[in-house]
Design an enzyme around this catalytic site. Sequence first.
Site, PDB file in Angstrom:
ATOM      1  CE  LYS A   1      -2.932   3.328   0.305  1.00 46.35           C
ATOM      2  NZ  LYS A   1      -4.232   3.449   0.101  1.00 46.35           N
TER       3      LYS A   1
ATOM      4  CB  CYS B   1      -3.063   8.902  -0.108  1.00 42.76           C
ATOM      5  SG  CYS B   1      -4.951   8.899   0.469  1.00 42.76           S
TER       6      CYS B   1
HETATM    7  N1  SAJ Z   1      -1.297  15.127  -8.977  1.00 40.36           N
HETATM    8  C1  SAJ Z   1      -0.375  15.657  -9.663  1.00 40.36           C
HETATM    9  N2  SAJ Z   1      -0.016  15.328 -11.154  1.00 40.36           N
HETATM   10  C2  SAJ Z   1      -0.530  14.101 -11.602  1.00 40.36           C
HETATM   11  C3  SAJ Z   1      -1.683  13.436 -10.687  1.00 40.36           C
HETATM   12  C4  SAJ Z   1      -1.982  14.034  -9.361  1.00 40.36           C
HETATM   13  O1  SAJ Z   1       0.131  16.921  -9.326  1.00 40.36           O
HETATM   14  O2  SAJ Z   1      -0.240  13.670 -12.732  1.00 40.36           O
HETATM   15  C5  SAJ Z   1      -1.600  15.606  -7.904  1.00 40.36           C
HETATM   16  C6  SAJ Z   1      -3.128  15.896  -7.486  1.00 40.36           C
HETATM   17  O3  SAJ Z   1      -3.456  17.239  -7.954  1.00 40.36           O
HETATM   18  C7  SAJ Z   1      -3.328  15.754  -5.906  1.00 40.36           C
HETATM   19  C8  SAJ Z   1      -2.132  14.668  -5.493  1.00 40.36           C
HETATM   20  O4  SAJ Z   1      -1.525  14.571  -6.807  1.00 40.36           O
HETATM   21  O5  SAJ Z   1      -2.838  16.858  -5.443  1.00 40.36           O
HETATM   22  C9  SAJ Z   1      -2.776  13.224  -5.195  1.00 40.36           C
HETATM   23  O6  SAJ Z   1      -4.009  13.075  -6.051  1.00 40.36           O
HETATM   24  P1  SAJ Z   1      -4.203  11.854  -6.625  1.00 40.36           P
HETATM   25  O7  SAJ Z   1      -5.133  11.714  -7.665  1.00 40.36           O
HETATM   26  O8  SAJ Z   1      -2.895  11.172  -7.429  1.00 40.36           O
HETATM   27  O9  SAJ Z   1      -4.371  10.481  -5.560  1.00 40.36           O
HETATM   28  P2  SAJ Z   1      -5.243  10.574  -4.268  1.00 40.36           P
HETATM   29  O10 SAJ Z   1      -4.554  10.986  -3.134  1.00 40.36           O
HETATM   30  O11 SAJ Z   1      -6.514  11.258  -4.427  1.00 40.36           O
HETATM   31  O12 SAJ Z   1      -5.385   8.964  -4.083  1.00 40.36           O
HETATM   32  C10 SAJ Z   1      -4.335   8.296  -4.142  1.00 40.36           C
HETATM   33  C11 SAJ Z   1      -4.318   6.940  -5.072  1.00 40.36           C
HETATM   34  N3  SAJ Z   1      -3.302   6.280  -5.069  1.00 40.36           N
HETATM   35  C12 SAJ Z   1      -2.379   5.610  -6.335  1.00 40.36           C
HETATM   36  O13 SAJ Z   1      -2.961   6.194  -7.263  1.00 40.36           O
HETATM   37  C13 SAJ Z   1      -1.346   5.036  -6.331  1.00 40.36           C
HETATM   38  C14 SAJ Z   1      -5.647   6.070  -4.465  1.00 40.36           C
HETATM   39  O14 SAJ Z   1      -5.546   4.873  -5.278  1.00 40.36           O
HETATM   40  C15 SAJ Z   1      -5.219   5.543  -2.918  1.00 40.36           C
HETATM   41  O15 SAJ Z   1      -6.341   4.862  -2.446  1.00 40.36           O
HETATM   42  C16 SAJ Z   1      -5.286   7.006  -2.351  1.00 40.36           C
HETATM   43  O16 SAJ Z   1      -4.078   7.627  -2.653  1.00 40.36           O
HETATM   44  C17 SAJ Z   1      -5.169   6.620  -0.854  1.00 40.36           C
HETATM   45  O17 SAJ Z   1      -6.238   6.587  -0.016  1.00 40.36           O
HETATM   46  O18 SAJ Z   1      -4.253   6.002  -0.337  1.00 40.36           O
END
Ligand code: SAJ
Length: 406
Positions: free
Chosen positions: A201, A255
């Site tokens: 995880k 996360c």
């Molecule tokens: N972000 C970027 N660039 C990108 C993608 C995301 O800057 O290309 C930023 C987003 O704007 C945001 C942050 O990253 O601020 C996180 O967003 P996210 O959409 O990547 O992920 P989370 O935090 O909403 O959810 C993640 C997910 N993990 C993965 O994709 C490996 C989700 O599957 C998990 O269940 C969740 O964390 C968790 O609860 O751990």
Amino acid sequence: MINVIGLGYIGLPTALMMASHSVEVVGTDYNRELVDTLNQGKTTFKEKGLDELFSDAVAKGIRFTTEYQKTDTYIVSVPTPYDKFSKKVDPSYVVAAVKDVMKVCPKGTTVVIESTVSPGTIEKFVRPVIREAGFVIGQDLNLVHAPERIIPGNMVYELLHNNRTIGADDREVGERIAKLYASFCQGEIVVTDIKTAEMTKVVENTFRAVNIAFANELAKICRHDNMDVYEIIRICNMHPRVSILQPGPGVGGHCISVDPWFLVGDYPSLAKVIDEAMRTNDGMPDFVLNRIYEIMNEKGMTDISRVGLYGLTYKENVDDMRESPTLQLLESQERHLATGLKVYDPFVEKDVVKNQYHELDTFLQDVDFVVIMVKHNEIRENMDKLAGKVVLDCHNICELPGVYHI
Ligand code: SAJ
């Protein structure tokens, strides 16, 4: 009956999903206000498909209470923050929840931990609590780790379709809990041991954090030498083995911006790339703030109160503000004894920061310079309203002429 402990962003959809698939579920949370809201028939946060799932689960008999239930299966999904100084996981909520379960659970019960924890946390903090309560693990009580994987913004779909990991000491117990999750989960369910499940995880979120940091670092390099990072990423991603993520104003949420620190905290002399990546991401709100000052300078603007940040949540189309880049940027500005930036987010109804607006048109009337911090659908659909303004687009979604990027 399943007693789900903790009815937040993960516990609530999980409890509802099980109930809607005809599993008997009682949801418990120590926050009476939250439980009262649910009992009044209202959900506690906005998420695609959640209200429909809620109605279905209520119709199938789910109950919400502040009381822990006496039953044979518990699912613990409480938050696991990190200690800002040591960077290690703060297991206090998980430990407190398991202690409370121990007060009511009968022999033969299974305790499933869904909360994200670093490898070894269950061994170090959870097992002792169970032993102290007089239970022999594996004999009187079974322990399982089933880390959640759903992404805010698409939780309901991902609960149904994502593959899952179940960590258990005993394969038979793992298979039994896998069957329980298979009541709703259409993905593959892998059974492994607890420490492996803990590690997978954290590693999944770390993989994403490191890759976002790479994109953010490219953005900085390209800014330094006036190259177009988006065009470069687009072309690179046409290579069959390259898949670069998108740079942004920072990384928020509970996360990706938190879990990788657990590895840095636990393995400080080994987790070097991760440490550097997390610092890169954490530095992005400051980078954006500097860009704002740079652009104001270029445009001859002096009044920061004519600058507005669009978006307060940590990402698009969710109402979750935890660790949001906009909040980080505002804190940074205050540390520099500067204030005055205006802020607006359609998903945030309450007043949480100074100079906050609740209506797009009035916000836009009061600013000359808009910084797109979050790419909510609302701003995509109202892009024409930004015409004539200075725009710093942190997500490359605005096609108006003269737009600035990070
Ligand atoms: N972000 C970027 N660039 C990108 C993608 C995301 O800057 O290309 C930023 C987003 O704007 C945001 C942050 O990253 O601020 C996180 O967003 P996210 O959409 O990547 O992920 P989370 O935090 O909403 O959810 C993640 C997910 N993990 C993965 O994709 C490996 C989700 O599957 C998990 O269940 C969740 O964390 C968790 O609860 O751990």
